[in-house]
Design a protein around this motif. Structure first.
Motif, PDB file in Angstrom:
ATOM      1  N   THR A 114       0.840  -1.191   0.000  1.00  0.00           N
ATOM      2  CA  THR A 114       0.000   0.000   0.000  1.00  0.00           C
ATOM      3  C   THR A 114       0.875   1.241   0.000  1.00  0.00           C
ATOM      4  OG1 THR A 114      -1.508  -1.244   1.367  1.00  0.00           O
ATOM      5  CG2 THR A 114      -1.965   1.084   1.100  1.00  0.00           C
ATOM      6  N   LEU A 115       0.620   2.120  -0.937  1.00  0.00           N
ATOM      7  CA  LEU A 115       1.352   3.376  -0.969  1.00  0.00           C
ATOM      8  C   LEU A 115       0.667   4.330  -0.003  1.00  0.00           C
ATOM      9  CD1 LEU A 115       2.187   4.195  -4.673  1.00  0.00           C
ATOM     10  CD2 LEU A 115       3.762   3.843  -2.798  1.00  0.00           C
ATOM     11  N   ASN A 116       1.375   4.759   1.016  1.00  0.00           N
ATOM     12  CA  ASN A 116       0.797   5.684   1.968  1.00  0.00           C
ATOM     13  C   ASN A 116       1.435   7.046   1.831  1.00  0.00           C
ATOM     14  OD1 ASN A 116      -1.253   4.374   3.421  1.00  0.00           O
ATOM     15  ND2 ASN A 116       0.318   3.081   4.366  1.00  0.00           N
ATOM     16  N   PRO A 145       7.174   9.256   3.407  1.00  0.00           N
ATOM     17  CA  PRO A 145       8.055  10.072   2.581  1.00  0.00           C
ATOM     18  C   PRO A 145       7.462  10.403   1.219  1.00  0.00           C
ATOM     19  CG  PRO A 145       8.915   7.844   2.854  1.00  0.00           C
ATOM     20  CD  PRO A 145       7.678   7.927   3.648  1.00  0.00           C
ATOM     21  N   LEU A 146       6.353   9.773   0.876  1.00  0.00           N
ATOM     22  CA  LEU A 146       5.845   9.926  -0.486  1.00  0.00           C
ATOM     23  C   LEU A 146       5.444  11.363  -0.811  1.00  0.00           C
ATOM     24  CD1 LEU A 146       5.519   7.903  -2.709  1.00  0.00           C
ATOM     25  CD2 LEU A 146       3.082   7.933  -2.273  1.00  0.00           C
ATOM     26  N   LYS A 194       6.884  14.089  -0.308  1.00  0.00           N
ATOM     27  CA  LYS A 194       7.970  14.853  -0.922  1.00  0.00           C
ATOM     28  C   LYS A 194       8.152  14.450  -2.376  1.00  0.00           C
ATOM     29  CE  LYS A 194      11.309  14.346   2.105  1.00  0.00           C
ATOM     30  NZ  LYS A 194      12.737  14.242   2.337  1.00  0.00           N
ATOM     31  N   ALA A 195       7.960  13.157  -2.658  1.00  0.00           N
ATOM     32  CA  ALA A 195       8.115  12.698  -4.037  1.00  0.00           C
ATOM     33  C   ALA A 195       7.087  13.366  -4.933  1.00  0.00           C
ATOM     34  CB  ALA A 195       7.967  11.188  -4.098  1.00  0.00           C
ATOM     35  N   GLY A 210       8.172  16.791  -5.639  1.00  0.00           N
ATOM     36  CA  GLY A 210       9.221  16.805  -6.651  1.00  0.00           C
ATOM     37  C   GLY A 210       8.633  16.665  -8.037  1.00  0.00           C
ATOM     38  N   LEU A 211       7.690  15.741  -8.145  1.00  0.00           N
ATOM     39  CA  LEU A 211       7.047  15.492  -9.437  1.00  0.00           C
ATOM     40  C   LEU A 211       6.299  16.733  -9.914  1.00  0.00           C
ATOM     41  CD1 LEU A 211       6.927  12.975 -11.162  1.00  0.00           C
ATOM     42  CD2 LEU A 211       4.613  12.614 -10.328  1.00  0.00           C
TER      43      LEU A 211
END
Lengths: 315, 471
Positions: free
Chosen positions: B310-312, B316-317, B319-320, B323-324
């Protein structure tokens, strides 16, 4: 002053100096060719260290729960082979970054290019944290680092790892110089870094040449990360602090001078260790300060750094 | 290109009406924020507005003077620590600290700006990054009583509470549960208003124009007699003192200051806000601050199941995603949100400038669409789109996914265009009464007016309902 202690401190500082020089070299190569400052250099390097880690240890679940990293097949590589593989991956990633993110922008402004690299920094950093967790990982040492593993020179201990790091860095540098001086690609690269438009006129393919430049730079960055991962422990923010020092080193030596990057790394590394040791006012906590002050002072006297080319404005 | 929905002469009564409409939207937004949001959300809004001021400071140097300075987190930190120390240790009031903070910020700006501005381009970026990187450690120095003043690694809390005095109890929201944060919100809004006014005037003044001239062509500015070092340093120092003011507002809002709040990462946040909002525009700074905080908040709620994994977003996501977004904006909307908003605005309204004689440079009538009344049709589409999107948004809100949720939220916001549809339709009907439009527009225009009025009424009722539910 205790000479043996001084010599010991210099020897200790040399290890960090090599890492700073290496990352600074990466910055300089990219600045020379593309004219931009790669803020993501440190994160791209850390990423390759993680690749080496995966190559060494096989698939690793995240610290908590299973992760995507579990899907990557791992082969128990030997350490040098793993680092070599990581450097190759880093070079490929660097070349891809140039192709996908930098070249399409063409001659955009400094702000735009800085933004791209900052975006890349954030994205890479957090993806690493997502994949491998934020906790530090143990990265095996490439050189023996045990208690008795050192040369003794005038009573001071010079660790094998320090010597080894410098040997690798210098041989990579010699390889780079040979590549630049004696191959056609190297010649093209030098032409592009002097004047892209003129190089294009005489038939050099600028785009692919810049890609080589990014690949070389990322290779140096990868080397820096893989060699230091043992001493600073592998974690996503590992190179963030190093990057600040590498920036200082590159600026100190002149952003477009590889020689300057090498020397700048040495100066920063030495001042970071020696100044807190001999100036009571500055504790180790503030070891970053003297290096940065040195950078500002040198920039005041020579705005282009020690060996950088002075810019002449044309109107 | 299709004709814009509304064409007005500059400074005509019609133009003023549209300007008032804009101000009404802004006022509605400002008033509803402390009334509708929860206290912790108001806190986030405060943080966003504080960041906006800091981004404005960065913009003054990067956007308006063309110097790549990235170290304003340090100036924020200076302002915040001076405030915390004066209020906590010396028992000053916050408003008494304002001049001190401005002066300290200005002096720090001169001290750092004088050497820093000697270097150019990316070298300046590096020097200022060094400044941002070193600041959090400087706070911990034991000598000169610095650590005692700043609280060292532990940070410094301010025990004084910021609560509305009796004569300000009439401000929306400041009574009841959300009192503290709503009152701080109003203080920050007033301070931002004054800052914006001063900065706008500064940029129109003689030194301000010199600053812009340096950005556009440094050598040219010098030839015209602009004293480069003086103007650049002054501008940097003014920017630094605005940055310090943002620090004061930070301290006022949070009541706690620590060196770890003002790291290189904050400097990066400021740059992100600057770019996403719009480099070199004042509105962009404000929008950028809001964007940085609220997008971060939204991404934290992401949760996407991918098979076993599961992407939570609360890790840290976030920040990604930032960035995107940063990379995407640099590629596809280098002018930031402001440039996108201007594109939309150009479709809605065109202001025709006046010739020196006082006449519009091109007759207003020449913009009228011919026999086919595209304008009334567009108004009708706009008025229909509102409720339809509202319904879609409402249905989509039930899908438990953040990405859909954000789109749903955006869809629902389209209802806010309803008053525009009403105004355009009324315009068209008036033109029809004057005999300038064919009869065929009557139908669409009437529909647009009716639906638009319904939509407007709905928005008002909904806001009122939220308001009553919250009290």
């Amino acid at each position: 002053m205790d000479l043996v202690l001084l010599l010991q401190r210099i020897f200790d500082a040399l290890f960090n100096s090599a890492i700073y020089s290496s990352l600074a070299l990466a910055l300089v190569i990219i600045f020379r060719s593309t004219g931009l400052l790669n803020f993501a250099q440190g994160e791209m390097a850390t990423f390759t260290a993680y690749i080496a880690f995966v190559l060494l240890a096989g698939p690793q679940p995240r610290l908590t729960g299973g992760g995507l990293a579990g899907l990557i097949p791992g082969v128990p590589f030997s350490i040098p082979l793993a680092i070599f593989g990581a450097v190759l991956c880093g070079m490929a990633a660097g070349a891809m970054t140039e192709r996908a993110l930098i070249r399409p922008l063409g001659g955009a402004s400094d702000v735009a290019l800085v933004n791209i690299t900052i975006g890349l920094l954030l994205a890479t950093n957090s993806l690493m944290a997502q994949w491998w967790g934020t906790g530090p990982r143990f990265f095996p040492a490439i050189f023996p680092t045990g208690a008795g593993q050192h040369f003794t020179i005038l009573g001071a201990r010079l660790r094998y790892s320090t010597v080894g790091v410098w040997v690798i860095l210098l041989s990579a540098l010699i390889l780079l110089v040979l590549l630049l001086r004696h191959t056609k690609t190297g010649l093209a690269f030098r032409a592009v870094s002097i004047s892209p438009s003129n190089a294009e006129l005489v038939g050099v393919r600028v785009g692919p040449t810049l890609m080589y430049g990014w690949a070389m730079a990322s290779g140096f960055g990868a080397l820096a990360a893989c060699l230091s991962a043992n001493s600073v422990l592998l974690e996503p923010n590992m190179m963030l602090r190093v990057l600040v020092y590498a920036f200082a080193a590159a600026t100190l030596g002149g952003l477009d001078s590889p020689k300057g990057a090498l020397l700048g790394g040495l100066i920063i590394g030495l001042s970071q260790t020696l100044i807190p040791a001999y100036v009571p006012f500055i504790g180790f906590e503030l070891s970053v300060l003297p290096a940065l002050v040195a950078m500002v002072v040198i920039l005041l006297i020579r705005p282009a750094g020690l060996f950088g080319t002075q810019r002449i404005e044309r109107i | 290109m299709s004709t814009p929905l509304v064409v007005v002469a500059k400074d005509s009564a019609e133009h003023k009406k549209w300007k008032y409409a804009q101000w009404l939207y802004l006022a509605g937004f400002l008033l509803l924020t402390p009334l509708v949001l929860e206290p912790f959300e108001i806190g986030k809004m405060n943080r966003a507005l504080v960041l906006s001021v800091a981004i404005l400071a960065v913009n003054l140097v990067v956007g308006f003077n063309g110097m790549l300075a990235l170290g304003h987190s340090a100036f924020m930190g200076i302002g915040a620590f001076v405030t915390a120390s004066m209020v906590q240790d010396e028992n000053w009031d916050y408003w008494q600290v304002i001049p001190i903070v401005l002066i300290v910020g200005f002096i720090m700006g001169v001290i750092i700006g004088l050497p820093a501005l000697r270097v150019k381009g990316l070298y300046l970026a590096l020097v200022t990054i060094a400044q941002a990187a070193v600041f959090p450690t400087l706070v911990n120095i034991d000598e000169l009583g610095i650590a005692a003043r700043t609280g060292g690694p532990n940070g410094k809390g301010v025990s004084e509470e910021v609560i509305a005095p009796d004569f300000l109890q009439w401000l929306p929201g400041v009574t009841g549960a959300r009192g503290g944060s709503a009152y701080r919100y109003w203080i920050i809004v007033v301070m931002i208003g004054i800052t914006l006014m001063l900065v706008t005037n500064y940029l129109r003044s003689r030194p301000g124009r010199a600053v812009l001239a340096i950005r556009d062509n440094e050598a040219g500015a010098a030839v015209y007699g602009v004293n480069l070092p003086v103007v650049k340093t002054m501008n940097f120092a003014i920017s630094a003192s605005i940055g310090s003011l943002a620090g004061l507002m930070w301290c006022l809002d949070k009541g706690f200051v620590a060196g770890q709040d003002f790291t290189f990462l904050l400097a990066i946040d400021l740059i992100i806000g600057l770019v996403l909002g719009g480099v070199g525009t004042i509105q962009g700074s404000i929008v950028g601050g809001l964007f940085v905080v609220w997008v971060n908040d939204l991404t934290k709620r992401i949760s996407i199941p991918l098979g076993l994994y599961t992407l939570n977003g609360d890790g840290p996501l976030a920040k990604a995603i930032f960035g995107l977004i940063l990379i995407l904006f640099t590629f596809f909307a280098p002018g930031g949100i402001v440039s996108l908003a201007r594109m939309v605005q150009a479709k809605l309204i065109r202001v025709v400038p006046l010739a020196p004689s006082g006449e519009p440079i091109q007759p207003i009538e020449s913009f009228d669409p011919g026999m086919e009344s595209t304008r009334a049709d567009a108004a009708m589409k706009l008025s229909i789109a509102g409720p339809v999107c509202l319904a879609i948004g409402w249905l989509a809100m039930n899908i438990n996914s953040l990405i859909v949720g954000v789109f749903a939220f955006g869809f629902r916001m389209i209802i806010l265009f309803a008053p525009v549809a009403v105004l355009v339709a009324t315009n068209e009907l008036k033109a029809h009464a004057e005999g300038k439009r064919p009869d065929s527009i009557k139908g669409p225009a009437n529909t647009a007016r009716l639906l638009g009025l319904l939509g407007t009424a709905f928005v008002i009722v909904y806001a009122a309902q939220r308001f009553i539910l919250n009290y």
